[in-house]
Design a protein around this motif. Structure first.
Motif, PDB file in Angstrom:
ATOM      1  N   VAL A  59       0.844  -1.200   0.000  1.00  0.00           N
ATOM      2  CA  VAL A  59       0.000   0.000   0.000  1.00  0.00           C
ATOM      3  C   VAL A  59       0.875   1.245   0.000  1.00  0.00           C
ATOM      4  O   VAL A  59       0.691   2.171  -0.807  1.00  0.00           O
ATOM      5  CB  VAL A  59      -0.951   0.001   1.213  1.00  0.00           C
ATOM      6  N   GLU A  60       1.845   1.275   0.896  1.00  0.00           N
ATOM      7  CA  GLU A  60       2.741   2.427   0.988  1.00  0.00           C
ATOM      8  C   GLU A  60       3.599   2.558  -0.263  1.00  0.00           C
ATOM      9  O   GLU A  60       3.907   3.674  -0.709  1.00  0.00           O
ATOM     10  CB  GLU A  60       3.632   2.273   2.220  1.00  0.00           C
ATOM     11  N   MET A  61       3.987   1.424  -0.852  1.00  0.00           N
ATOM     12  CA  MET A  61       4.785   1.448  -2.076  1.00  0.00           C
ATOM     13  C   MET A  61       4.035   2.170  -3.187  1.00  0.00           C
ATOM     14  O   MET A  61       4.592   3.031  -3.883  1.00  0.00           O
ATOM     15  CB  MET A  61       5.107   0.014  -2.508  1.00  0.00           C
ATOM     16  N   ALA A  62       2.765   1.829  -3.351  1.00  0.00           N
ATOM     17  CA  ALA A  62       1.969   2.469  -4.394  1.00  0.00           C
ATOM     18  C   ALA A  62       1.718   3.943  -4.081  1.00  0.00           C
ATOM     19  O   ALA A  62       1.839   4.806  -4.964  1.00  0.00           O
ATOM     20  CB  ALA A  62       0.638   1.734  -4.547  1.00  0.00           C
ATOM     21  N   MET A  63       1.398   4.257  -2.837  1.00  0.00           N
ATOM     22  CA  MET A  63       1.133   5.644  -2.447  1.00  0.00           C
ATOM     23  C   MET A  63       2.355   6.526  -2.667  1.00  0.00           C
ATOM     24  O   MET A  63       2.268   7.606  -3.263  1.00  0.00           O
ATOM     25  CB  MET A  63       0.713   5.698  -0.973  1.00  0.00           C
TER      26      MET A  63
ATOM     27  N   VAL B 199      -1.541  -5.333  -9.120  1.00  0.00           N
ATOM     28  CA  VAL B 199      -2.068  -6.669  -9.409  1.00  0.00           C
ATOM     29  C   VAL B 199      -2.444  -7.295  -8.072  1.00  0.00           C
ATOM     30  O   VAL B 199      -1.575  -7.535  -7.227  1.00  0.00           O
ATOM     31  CB  VAL B 199      -1.040  -7.544 -10.143  1.00  0.00           C
ATOM     32  N   THR B 200      -3.727  -7.549  -7.876  1.00  0.00           N
ATOM     33  CA  THR B 200      -4.209  -7.955  -6.562  1.00  0.00           C
ATOM     34  C   THR B 200      -5.522  -8.712  -6.710  1.00  0.00           C
ATOM     35  O   THR B 200      -6.093  -8.784  -7.810  1.00  0.00           O
ATOM     36  CB  THR B 200      -4.412  -6.713  -5.676  1.00  0.00           C
ATOM     37  N   SER B 201      -5.991  -9.297  -5.629  1.00  0.00           N
ATOM     38  CA  SER B 201      -7.333  -9.871  -5.595  1.00  0.00           C
ATOM     39  C   SER B 201      -8.238  -8.879  -4.882  1.00  0.00           C
ATOM     40  O   SER B 201      -8.121  -8.679  -3.665  1.00  0.00           O
ATOM     41  CB  SER B 201      -7.340 -11.218  -4.859  1.00  0.00           C
ATOM     42  N   VAL B 202      -9.117  -8.267  -5.623  1.00  0.00           N
ATOM     43  CA  VAL B 202      -9.976  -7.213  -5.078  1.00  0.00           C
ATOM     44  C   VAL B 202     -10.892  -7.752  -3.981  1.00  0.00           C
ATOM     45  O   VAL B 202     -11.312  -7.008  -3.090  1.00  0.00           O
ATOM     46  CB  VAL B 202     -10.782  -6.552  -6.220  1.00  0.00           C
ATOM     47  N   ALA B 203     -11.159  -9.046  -3.995  1.00  0.00           N
ATOM     48  CA  ALA B 203     -12.039  -9.639  -2.984  1.00  0.00           C
ATOM     49  C   ALA B 203     -11.532  -9.395  -1.573  1.00  0.00           C
ATOM     50  O   ALA B 203     -12.336  -9.248  -0.633  1.00  0.00           O
ATOM     51  CB  ALA B 203     -12.180 -11.137  -3.230  1.00  0.00           C
ATOM     52  N   TYR B 204     -10.220  -9.329  -1.391  1.00  0.00           N
ATOM     53  CA  TYR B 204      -9.669  -9.127  -0.054  1.00  0.00           C
ATOM     54  C   TYR B 204     -10.103  -7.790   0.539  1.00  0.00           C
ATOM     55  O   TYR B 204     -10.302  -7.672   1.748  1.00  0.00           O
ATOM     56  CB  TYR B 204      -8.142  -9.195  -0.092  1.00  0.00           C
ATOM     57  N   ALA B 205     -10.223  -6.781  -0.312  1.00  0.00           N
ATOM     58  CA  ALA B 205     -10.608  -5.458   0.188  1.00  0.00           C
ATOM     59  C   ALA B 205     -12.029  -5.439   0.725  1.00  0.00           C
ATOM     60  O   ALA B 205     -12.368  -4.608   1.572  1.00  0.00           O
ATOM     61  CB  ALA B 205     -10.447  -4.419  -0.918  1.00  0.00           C
ATOM     62  N   ALA B 206     -12.851  -6.364   0.243  1.00  0.00           N
ATOM     63  CA  ALA B 206     -14.238  -6.415   0.701  1.00  0.00           C
ATOM     64  C   ALA B 206     -14.415  -7.281   1.937  1.00  0.00           C
ATOM     65  O   ALA B 206     -15.392  -7.118   2.674  1.00  0.00           O
ATOM     66  CB  ALA B 206     -15.128  -6.933  -0.428  1.00  0.00           C
ATOM     67  N   GLU B 207     -13.477  -8.187   2.189  1.00  0.00           N
ATOM     68  CA  GLU B 207     -13.693  -9.180   3.230  1.00  0.00           C
ATOM     69  C   GLU B 207     -12.594  -9.243   4.293  1.00  0.00           C
ATOM     70  O   GLU B 207     -12.654 -10.084   5.190  1.00  0.00           O
ATOM     71  CB  GLU B 207     -13.864 -10.566   2.591  1.00  0.00           C
TER      72      GLU B 207
ATOM     73  N   SER C 139      -3.754   3.995   6.888  1.00  0.00           N
ATOM     74  CA  SER C 139      -4.794   4.749   6.189  1.00  0.00           C
ATOM     75  C   SER C 139      -6.104   3.980   6.087  1.00  0.00           C
ATOM     76  O   SER C 139      -7.148   4.563   5.752  1.00  0.00           O
ATOM     77  CB  SER C 139      -4.316   5.101   4.775  1.00  0.00           C
ATOM     78  N   GLY C 140      -6.041   2.675   6.333  1.00  0.00           N
ATOM     79  CA  GLY C 140      -7.224   1.856   6.174  1.00  0.00           C
ATOM     80  C   GLY C 140      -7.535   1.510   4.720  1.00  0.00           C
ATOM     81  O   GLY C 140      -8.603   0.964   4.427  1.00  0.00           O
ATOM     82  N   THR C 141      -6.603   1.826   3.826  1.00  0.00           N
ATOM     83  CA  THR C 141      -6.814   1.581   2.403  1.00  0.00           C
ATOM     84  C   THR C 141      -6.049   0.339   1.942  1.00  0.00           C
ATOM     85  O   THR C 141      -5.269  -0.256   2.692  1.00  0.00           O
ATOM     86  CB  THR C 141      -6.377   2.796   1.569  1.00  0.00           C
ATOM     87  N   TYR C 142      -6.272   0.000   0.677  1.00  0.00           N
ATOM     88  CA  TYR C 142      -5.666  -1.183   0.072  1.00  0.00           C
ATOM     89  C   TYR C 142      -4.864  -0.784  -1.164  1.00  0.00           C
ATOM     90  O   TYR C 142      -4.995   0.334  -1.671  1.00  0.00           O
ATOM     91  CB  TYR C 142      -6.750  -2.190  -0.324  1.00  0.00           C
ATOM     92  N   LEU C 143      -4.078  -1.717  -1.669  1.00  0.00           N
ATOM     93  CA  LEU C 143      -3.301  -1.459  -2.882  1.00  0.00           C
ATOM     94  C   LEU C 143      -4.181  -0.934  -4.011  1.00  0.00           C
ATOM     95  O   LEU C 143      -3.811   0.011  -4.712  1.00  0.00           O
ATOM     96  CB  LEU C 143      -2.588  -2.748  -3.319  1.00  0.00           C
TER      97      LEU C 143
END
Length: 251
Positions: free
Chosen positions: A128-132, A144-152, A159-163
């Motif tokens: 997360v910090e790498m991208a920010m 490149v990630t699995s978006v499902a993780y952000a929902a579950e 920050s409470g955010t995801y990649l």
């Protein structure tokens, strides 16, 4: 009752995931490939980062026969593979705040470059910090990630955010939480992860798109050839000489 073997079941699961990614992510693959081609055409450099097993997909597109010579590995000591002792240290380092900024601030990345950040869960502090931080430097980011993780799952970044929240383009691998495709009544835990298969395929599709995009603009893509075919070393030497100022794994 099915007669299929666990091997058959894994292949079926992996093929289904690849078909789903091919259909659902086509637009994002095109966008990611175009972003890389734009970067190359503008004189920028390409970098890839992944921690733990996600580093396998990053390494797969660096110094690779048939791949773009300009893709460099952005390595973070202790998290590139499972060779660090103990192997669990890599997982612990992914949760350390400030590590990504320290790496980027001492790396060659600069405004106008592109960075591929690979993280299956996308929830740990490091990706997360790498991208920010990269975007703050003017670097364009493909996640490149699995978006499902952000929902579950819950984010492990302050920050409470995801990649996925800090990328110019997001590629969703569609991998289910836990990264294990098979279950058996006789085995207490799910098994047979497919994230590496899917993520590497996604990225090779992006690289193919980038090469084609460059060629469509009249720019010969700086591709490497296998050193195990006649003339391969000579070909690569010419590419290294032409693009040496944008290739860091030879310096």
């Amino acid at each position: 009752m099915s007669d299929s073997t666990p091997a058959d079941q894994f292949f079926d699961a992996a093929i289904a995931l690849l078909q789903r990614v091919r259909a659902d992510e086509a637009e994002n693959i095109e966008a990611a490939g175009t972003l890389l081609a734009d970067t190359v055409a503008a004189g920028g450099r390409l970098f890839a980062f992944g921690a733990g097993h996600s580093s396998l997909a990053a390494q797969d597109i660096v110094y690779r026969a048939g791949g773009l010579a300009l893709m460099n590995l952005l390595a973070v000591p202790g998290v590139v593979g499972v060779d660090v002792m103990p192997a669990t240290l890599g997982s612990a380092l992914e949760r350390v705040d400030g590590l990504a900024s320290a790496v980027l601030d001492t790396s060659p990345l600069r405004d106008g470059d592109a960075l591929v950040v690979i993280s299956l869960s996308g929830r740990n502090a490091l990706p997360v910090e790498m991208a920010m931080r990269a975007r703050a430097l003017g670097v364009r980011v493909i996640g490149v990630t699995s978006v499902a993780y952000a929902a579950e799952t819950s984010s492990r970044h302050v920050s409470g955010t995801y990649l996925k929240d800090h990328c110019d383009v997001v590629l969703d691998s569609k991998i289910a939480i836990g990264d294990a495709e098979l279950t058996l009544d006789t085995i207490p835990a799910p098994f047979a992860p497919a994230s590496t298969v899917v993520t590497t395929a996604l990225l090779q599709a992006v690289m193919a798109t980038a090469a084609s995009s460059l060629a469509g603009r009249g720019i010969e893509p700086p591709l490497l050839r296998s050193g195990n075919v006649d003339g391969g070393h000579d070909w690569n030497s010419r590419v290294f000489e032409q693009y040496g100022d944008r290739i860091y794994y030879r310096q």
